[in-house]
Design a protein around this motif. Sequence first.
Motif, PDB file in Angstrom:
ATOM      1  N   GLU A 216       0.800  -1.208   0.000  1.00  0.00           N
ATOM      2  CA  GLU A 216       0.000   0.000   0.000  1.00  0.00           C
ATOM      3  C   GLU A 216       0.836   1.261   0.000  1.00  0.00           C
ATOM      4  O   GLU A 216       0.359   2.335  -0.336  1.00  0.00           O
ATOM      5  N   ASN A 217       2.103   1.157   0.408  1.00  0.00           N
ATOM      6  CA  ASN A 217       2.952   2.344   0.487  1.00  0.00           C
ATOM      7  C   ASN A 217       3.510   2.689  -0.894  1.00  0.00           C
ATOM      8  O   ASN A 217       4.452   2.048  -1.368  1.00  0.00           O
ATOM      9  N   ASN A 218       2.934   3.663  -1.543  1.00  0.00           N
ATOM     10  CA  ASN A 218       3.417   4.089  -2.860  1.00  0.00           C
ATOM     11  C   ASN A 218       4.519   5.116  -2.659  1.00  0.00           C
ATOM     12  O   ASN A 218       4.318   6.313  -2.751  1.00  0.00           O
ATOM     13  N   ILE A 219       5.711   4.625  -2.343  1.00  0.00           N
ATOM     14  CA  ILE A 219       6.818   5.504  -1.990  1.00  0.00           C
ATOM     15  C   ILE A 219       8.112   4.914  -2.500  1.00  0.00           C
ATOM     16  O   ILE A 219       8.228   3.691  -2.660  1.00  0.00           O
ATOM     17  N   ASN A 220       9.066   5.757  -2.796  1.00  0.00           N
ATOM     18  CA  ASN A 220      10.356   5.290  -3.302  1.00  0.00           C
ATOM     19  C   ASN A 220      10.968   4.277  -2.355  1.00  0.00           C
ATOM     20  O   ASN A 220      10.965   4.456  -1.134  1.00  0.00           O
ATOM     21  N   ALA A 221      11.528   3.204  -2.912  1.00  0.00           N
ATOM     22  CA  ALA A 221      12.052   2.117  -2.075  1.00  0.00           C
ATOM     23  C   ALA A 221      13.178   2.555  -1.173  1.00  0.00           C
ATOM     24  O   ALA A 221      13.391   1.981  -0.102  1.00  0.00           O
ATOM     25  N   THR A 222      13.942   3.574  -1.569  1.00  0.00           N
ATOM     26  CA  THR A 222      15.078   4.008  -0.767  1.00  0.00           C
ATOM     27  C   THR A 222      14.630   4.667   0.533  1.00  0.00           C
ATOM     28  O   THR A 222      15.436   4.870   1.426  1.00  0.00           O
ATOM     29  N   ASN A 223      13.338   5.033   0.655  1.00  0.00           N
ATOM     30  CA  ASN A 223      12.838   5.681   1.863  1.00  0.00           C
ATOM     31  C   ASN A 223      12.127   4.709   2.796  1.00  0.00           C
ATOM     32  O   ASN A 223      11.518   5.133   3.770  1.00  0.00           O
ATOM     33  N   ARG A 224      12.160   3.446   2.467  1.00  0.00           N
ATOM     34  CA  ARG A 224      11.459   2.453   3.283  1.00  0.00           C
ATOM     35  C   ARG A 224      12.416   1.711   4.209  1.00  0.00           C
ATOM     36  O   ARG A 224      13.622   1.675   3.991  1.00  0.00           O
ATOM     37  N   LEU A 225      11.844   1.096   5.214  1.00  0.00           N
ATOM     38  CA  LEU A 225      12.607   0.207   6.081  1.00  0.00           C
ATOM     39  C   LEU A 225      12.349  -1.234   5.663  1.00  0.00           C
ATOM     40  O   LEU A 225      11.263  -1.575   5.201  1.00  0.00           O
ATOM     41  N   ILE A 226      13.347  -2.071   5.839  1.00  0.00           N
ATOM     42  CA  ILE A 226      13.187  -3.504   5.596  1.00  0.00           C
ATOM     43  C   ILE A 226      13.165  -4.226   6.942  1.00  0.00           C
ATOM     44  O   ILE A 226      13.755  -3.766   7.916  1.00  0.00           O
ATOM     45  N   ALA A 227      12.460  -5.348   6.983  1.00  0.00           N
ATOM     46  CA  ALA A 227      12.391  -6.164   8.194  1.00  0.00           C
ATOM     47  C   ALA A 227      13.351  -7.338   8.044  1.00  0.00           C
ATOM     48  O   ALA A 227      13.277  -8.088   7.065  1.00  0.00           O
ATOM     49  N   VAL A 228      14.262  -7.492   9.005  1.00  0.00           N
ATOM     50  CA  VAL A 228      15.247  -8.571   8.970  1.00  0.00           C
ATOM     51  C   VAL A 228      15.174  -9.347  10.275  1.00  0.00           C
ATOM     52  O   VAL A 228      15.199  -8.754  11.358  1.00  0.00           O
ATOM     53  N   HIS A 229      15.065 -10.666  10.167  1.00  0.00           N
ATOM     54  CA  HIS A 229      15.007 -11.530  11.349  1.00  0.00           C
ATOM     55  C   HIS A 229      16.364 -12.192  11.558  1.00  0.00           C
ATOM     56  O   HIS A 229      16.829 -12.949  10.707  1.00  0.00           O
ATOM     57  N   ILE A 230      17.019 -11.881  12.664  1.00  0.00           N
ATOM     58  CA  ILE A 230      18.322 -12.480  12.947  1.00  0.00           C
ATOM     59  C   ILE A 230      18.225 -13.323  14.218  1.00  0.00           C
ATOM     60  O   ILE A 230      17.670 -12.893  15.228  1.00  0.00           O
ATOM     61  N   THR A 231      18.729 -14.544  14.133  1.00  0.00           N
ATOM     62  CA  THR A 231      18.669 -15.481  15.252  1.00  0.00           C
ATOM     63  C   THR A 231      20.063 -16.072  15.463  1.00  0.00           C
ATOM     64  O   THR A 231      21.024 -15.707  14.795  1.00  0.00           O
ATOM     65  N   GLY A 232      20.129 -17.010  16.404  1.00  0.00           N
ATOM     66  CA  GLY A 232      21.401 -17.692  16.650  1.00  0.00           C
ATOM     67  C   GLY A 232      22.274 -16.956  17.645  1.00  0.00           C
ATOM     68  O   GLY A 232      21.785 -16.365  18.613  1.00  0.00           O
ATOM     69  N   CYS A 233      23.564 -16.938  17.389  1.00  0.00           N
ATOM     70  CA  CYS A 233      24.551 -16.457  18.355  1.00  0.00           C
ATOM     71  C   CYS A 233      24.773 -14.949  18.283  1.00  0.00           C
ATOM     72  O   CYS A 233      25.872 -14.470  17.960  1.00  0.00           O
ATOM     73  N   VAL A 234      23.698 -14.200  18.563  1.00  0.00           N
ATOM     74  CA  VAL A 234      23.794 -12.751  18.752  1.00  0.00           C
ATOM     75  C   VAL A 234      23.182 -12.431  20.110  1.00  0.00           C
ATOM     76  O   VAL A 234      22.378 -13.200  20.640  1.00  0.00           O
ATOM     77  N   MET A 235      23.533 -11.295  20.669  1.00  0.00           N
ATOM     78  CA  MET A 235      23.117 -10.975  22.030  1.00  0.00           C
ATOM     79  C   MET A 235      21.608 -10.783  22.158  1.00  0.00           C
ATOM     80  O   MET A 235      20.998 -11.210  23.129  1.00  0.00           O
ATOM     81  N   ASN A 236      20.983 -10.141  21.156  1.00  0.00           N
ATOM     82  CA  ASN A 236      19.553  -9.851  21.215  1.00  0.00           C
ATOM     83  C   ASN A 236      18.869 -10.244  19.908  1.00  0.00           C
ATOM     84  O   ASN A 236      18.583  -9.387  19.069  1.00  0.00           O
ATOM     85  N   PRO A 237      18.609 -11.550  19.699  1.00  0.00           N
ATOM     86  CA  PRO A 237      17.968 -11.973  18.450  1.00  0.00           C
ATOM     87  C   PRO A 237      16.553 -11.412  18.347  1.00  0.00           C
ATOM     88  O   PRO A 237      15.895 -11.154  19.351  1.00  0.00           O
ATOM     89  N   GLY A 238      16.106 -11.215  17.115  1.00  0.00           N
ATOM     90  CA  GLY A 238      14.755 -10.705  16.908  1.00  0.00           C
ATOM     91  C   GLY A 238      14.611 -10.107  15.527  1.00  0.00           C
ATOM     92  O   GLY A 238      15.455 -10.290  14.650  1.00  0.00           O
ATOM     93  N   VAL A 239      13.508  -9.372  15.330  1.00  0.00           N
ATOM     94  CA  VAL A 239      13.223  -8.716  14.056  1.00  0.00           C
ATOM     95  C   VAL A 239      13.623  -7.249  14.165  1.00  0.00           C
ATOM     96  O   VAL A 239      13.240  -6.568  15.116  1.00  0.00           O
ATOM     97  N   PHE A 240      14.371  -6.763  13.182  1.00  0.00           N
ATOM     98  CA  PHE A 240      14.841  -5.378  13.180  1.00  0.00           C
ATOM     99  C   PHE A 240      14.404  -4.683  11.897  1.00  0.00           C
ATOM    100  O   PHE A 240      14.451  -5.271  10.813  1.00  0.00           O
ATOM    101  N   TYR A 241      13.956  -3.444  12.043  1.00  0.00           N
ATOM    102  CA  TYR A 241      13.583  -2.616  10.893  1.00  0.00           C
ATOM    103  C   TYR A 241      14.734  -1.657  10.611  1.00  0.00           C
ATOM    104  O   TYR A 241      15.111  -0.859  11.455  1.00  0.00           O
ATOM    105  N   LEU A 242      15.275  -1.749   9.386  1.00  0.00           N
ATOM    106  CA  LEU A 242      16.503  -1.050   9.055  1.00  0.00           C
ATOM    107  C   LEU A 242      16.402  -0.422   7.669  1.00  0.00           C
ATOM    108  O   LEU A 242      15.574  -0.836   6.850  1.00  0.00           O
ATOM    109  N   PRO A 243      17.233   0.580   7.367  1.00  0.00           N
ATOM    110  CA  PRO A 243      17.251   1.167   6.023  1.00  0.00           C
ATOM    111  C   PRO A 243      17.583   0.125   4.963  1.00  0.00           C
ATOM    112  O   PRO A 243      18.245  -0.881   5.238  1.00  0.00           O
ATOM    113  N   SER A 244      17.147   0.378   3.742  1.00  0.00           N
ATOM    114  CA  SER A 244      17.269  -0.613   2.671  1.00  0.00           C
ATOM    115  C   SER A 244      18.708  -0.863   2.231  1.00  0.00           C
ATOM    116  O   SER A 244      18.974  -1.835   1.539  1.00  0.00           O
TER     117      SER A 244
END
Length: 226
Positions: free
Chosen positions: A67-95
């Motif tokens: 639904e977001n009709n906006i340039n992709a460079t202005n959006r956040l991406i969702a990344v799920h990181i698990t395993g051997c990191v201190m705080n695993p989870g889903v993070f919203y970050l620049p593209s």
Amino acid sequence: MHIRLWGRVYFFTKKKCILYSLLLLIICGIIGYIPVRISTSATGVSEDTAPEVTYYLPKATICPTQENNINATNRLIAVHITGCVMNPGVFYLPSDTLLIDVINQAGGFTQEADISVANLAKRLCDGMQIRIPSHTDTDKTWLLSEGTPLTGGDTSGSIQATKVNINTATLSELMTLSGIGESTAKSIIAYRTDHGLFKDIKDIMNVPGIKEGKYNKIKDDICVSS
């Protein structure tokens, strides 16, 4: 020890001198503390007030949706990181975020992390799932899901990022390609080490075990940028 004061002579023992000296120091300390306390109260600063913390927020503030009709460079991406990191989870970050960036957001590696298996310079995509294995894990697969590049705007960089760069890919990255097992992946790494970087994706057919049939299965998933 004796002191003449107002026409009278006062005698002090050594213990009394020490006691009165300590008492005098305490009184001076109290007298000096009161103005500081009054000054602090007057400025409205409380000792129990926690300092103000400023948090960094990326410029991109909109999560990618259809639904977001906006340039992709202005959006956040969702990344799920698990395993051997201190705080695993889903993070919203620049593209334009790299794997090392999301690891830092997750608090960094744990002591058990095997950091040699993952490509820390890999550019991330929306919906990507990453698992950092430990030294004792037999399964060293770190890229569980490639995710999808954002649509809209100039996504050429994101599309390129979804391909496996056969000049820089790690063993586990090469094994994500169709029909490429551990043995063939090791042969690819050995070939580029002995003969230099691939100049064209077709050059991968020079690697023992990769002929035209296998090349046709992976040609759309590989690139050779250095």
